[in-house]
Design an enzyme around this catalytic site. Structure first.
Site: not given
Ligand code: TYD
Length: 140
Positions: A53-55
């Site tokens: 749930k991140h970039a």
């Protein structure tokens, strides 16, 4: 792969079943960057866990499932793809500005990540709307 800044990484392996499976990753050969950091995730006892749930703003990584399986969702802000990670010799290269989500972990799942840089929280984008805004800005 249809998601920007991602590709499959296929490693050489020697399957000596039932005497083991040997898989080899080599910097500059099949890993397209200098490996500065290695981390791994084990003990995924909660099948409902959601990781990622991140970039990343800049970081390049290659992710492998060396044991068991999980689902990897890749999203470049426009296209999404779901990759079933269940082959120790097939990894996914994840470059900058790819939103990743990891789900459906088998209880024996072991995940190995090779990264091109040290841990830096400032390189993370943890808010999806901020991610979309950044992607849009880069396009202009
Ligand atoms: P995170 O990258 O969010 O995990 P995942 O994407 O697998 O869910 O990291 C979880 C926590 O661990 C976060 O608080 C930062 C810390 N961390 C480090 O300190 N060093 C590292 O190299 C990594 C990958 C994470």
């Amino acid at each position: 792969m249809k998601v920007k800044n991602t590709s499959l990484v296929k490693l050489k392996y020697f399957d000596d079943y039932p005497d083991g499976n040997l898989v080899i990753a080599e910097e500059g050969k099949n890993i397209p960057f200098k490996i500065k950091r290695i981390y791994y995730i084990t003990d995924l006892g909660n099948a409902k866990a959601i990781r990622g749930k991140h970039a990343h703003r800049k970081l390049e990584q290659v992710i492998f499932c060396v044991k068991g399986s999980f689902s990897l969702t890749l999203d470049d802000g426009k296209n999404k793809s779901l990759v079933k990670m269940n082959k120790p010799h097939v990894g996914v290269r994840i470059g900058k500005l790819v939103w990743l989500t990891m789900t459906d972990f088998s209880s024996d799942c072991a995940i190995l990540v090779l990264a091109a840089d040290f841990y830096d929280e400032a390189d993370y984008i943890r808010n999806y709307q901020e991610f979309l805004n950044l992607v849009k800005k880069k396009k202009k």
